[in-house]
Design a protein around this motif. Structure first.
Motif, PDB file in Angstrom:
ATOM      1  N   GLU A 133       2.423  -2.073 -43.754  1.00  0.00           N
ATOM      2  CA  GLU A 133       2.806  -3.097 -42.778  1.00  0.00           C
ATOM      3  C   GLU A 133       2.760  -4.490 -43.407  1.00  0.00           C
ATOM      4  O   GLU A 133       3.646  -5.302 -43.171  1.00  0.00           O
ATOM      5  N   GLU A 134       1.716  -4.754 -44.213  1.00  0.00           N
ATOM      6  CA  GLU A 134       1.625  -6.046 -44.889  1.00  0.00           C
ATOM      7  C   GLU A 134       2.815  -6.246 -45.826  1.00  0.00           C
ATOM      8  O   GLU A 134       3.399  -7.335 -45.868  1.00  0.00           O
ATOM      9  N   LEU A 135       3.161  -5.214 -46.572  1.00  0.00           N
ATOM     10  CA  LEU A 135       4.289  -5.314 -47.497  1.00  0.00           C
ATOM     11  C   LEU A 135       5.602  -5.507 -46.745  1.00  0.00           C
ATOM     12  O   LEU A 135       6.460  -6.289 -47.161  1.00  0.00           O
ATOM     13  N   ALA A 136       5.765  -4.816 -45.628  1.00  0.00           N
ATOM     14  CA  ALA A 136       7.015  -4.887 -44.875  1.00  0.00           C
ATOM     15  C   ALA A 136       7.210  -6.241 -44.198  1.00  0.00           C
ATOM     16  O   ALA A 136       8.341  -6.692 -44.040  1.00  0.00           O
ATOM     17  N   GLU A 137       6.135  -6.891 -43.817  1.00  0.00           N
ATOM     18  CA  GLU A 137       6.227  -8.130 -43.037  1.00  0.00           C
ATOM     19  C   GLU A 137       6.121  -9.397 -43.876  1.00  0.00           C
ATOM     20  O   GLU A 137       6.319 -10.492 -43.357  1.00  0.00           O
ATOM     21  N   ASN A 138       5.810  -9.270 -45.157  1.00  0.00           N
ATOM     22  CA  ASN A 138       5.517 -10.444 -45.983  1.00  0.00           C
ATOM     23  C   ASN A 138       6.237 -10.372 -47.318  1.00  0.00           C
ATOM     24  O   ASN A 138       6.869  -9.382 -47.641  1.00  0.00           O
ATOM     25  N   ASN A 139       6.105 -11.452 -48.081  1.00  0.00           N
ATOM     26  CA  ASN A 139       6.514 -11.453 -49.484  1.00  0.00           C
ATOM     27  C   ASN A 139       5.550 -12.359 -50.250  1.00  0.00           C
ATOM     28  O   ASN A 139       4.607 -12.891 -49.667  1.00  0.00           O
ATOM     29  N   THR A 140       5.777 -12.550 -51.530  1.00  0.00           N
ATOM     30  CA  THR A 140       4.789 -13.255 -52.357  1.00  0.00           C
ATOM     31  C   THR A 140       4.709 -14.752 -52.106  1.00  0.00           C
ATOM     32  O   THR A 140       3.698 -15.360 -52.416  1.00  0.00           O
ATOM     33  N   ASP A 141       5.752 -15.343 -51.568  1.00  0.00           N
ATOM     34  CA  ASP A 141       5.717 -16.804 -51.380  1.00  0.00           C
ATOM     35  C   ASP A 141       6.064 -17.274 -49.966  1.00  0.00           C
ATOM     36  O   ASP A 141       6.182 -18.468 -49.725  1.00  0.00           O
ATOM     37  N   GLY A 142       6.208 -16.345 -49.030  1.00  0.00           N
ATOM     38  CA  GLY A 142       6.473 -16.741 -47.649  1.00  0.00           C
ATOM     39  C   GLY A 142       7.886 -17.258 -47.411  1.00  0.00           C
ATOM     40  O   GLY A 142       8.123 -17.987 -46.453  1.00  0.00           O
ATOM     41  N   SER A 143       8.816 -16.886 -48.245  1.00  0.00           N
ATOM     42  CA  SER A 143      10.205 -17.337 -48.076  1.00  0.00           C
ATOM     43  C   SER A 143      11.007 -16.331 -47.261  1.00  0.00           C
ATOM     44  O   SER A 143      10.513 -15.251 -46.935  1.00  0.00           O
TER      45      SER A 143
END
Length: 109
Positions: free
Chosen positions: A10-20
């Motif tokens: 879920e964290e991987l699906a909803e986010n990325n490394t820099d919030g773009s």
């Protein structure tokens, strides 16, 4: 292979490394821990090389985020026939409480 030990699907699906790209940023403490672990196992002497390697690693993490998002988004329930209405609930990336609320509203539970 390290990502599942640091981040949930879920964290991987909803986010990325820099919030773009309208995503939130992955936990910076976890990212920095991952970075320290990688460079302690595979040391890089020059700062420029280290920066370039980390950018490459972040790109791979972002690719994994996109792939995880696609897998979770394809995980949906089939069409449900209820009172002549067809309802398609896409459960991926949805909060369980929100899904429960939608089901209650649609099916009058």
């Amino acid at each position: 292979k390290l990502l599942p030990h640091f981040f949930s699907k879920e964290e991987l699906a909803e986010n990325n490394t820099d919030g773009s790209h309208d995503k939130k940023c992955l936990d910076s403490v976890k990212l920095n821990s991952l970075k320290l672990l990688v460079f302690s196992k595979f040391p890089v002497s020059k700062s420029e090389e280290k920066d370039k390697a980390w950018r490459n690693i972040k790109g791979k993490i972002n690719s994994k985020c996109r792939a995880t998002r696609k897998v979770l988004m394809s995980d949906f329930t089939p069409l449900v026939n209820c009172n002549q209405f067809h309802v398609c609930l896409f459960l991926s990336l949805m909060n369980k409480a929100f899904v429960t609320l939608v089901v209650r509203l649609v099916f009058n539970y």
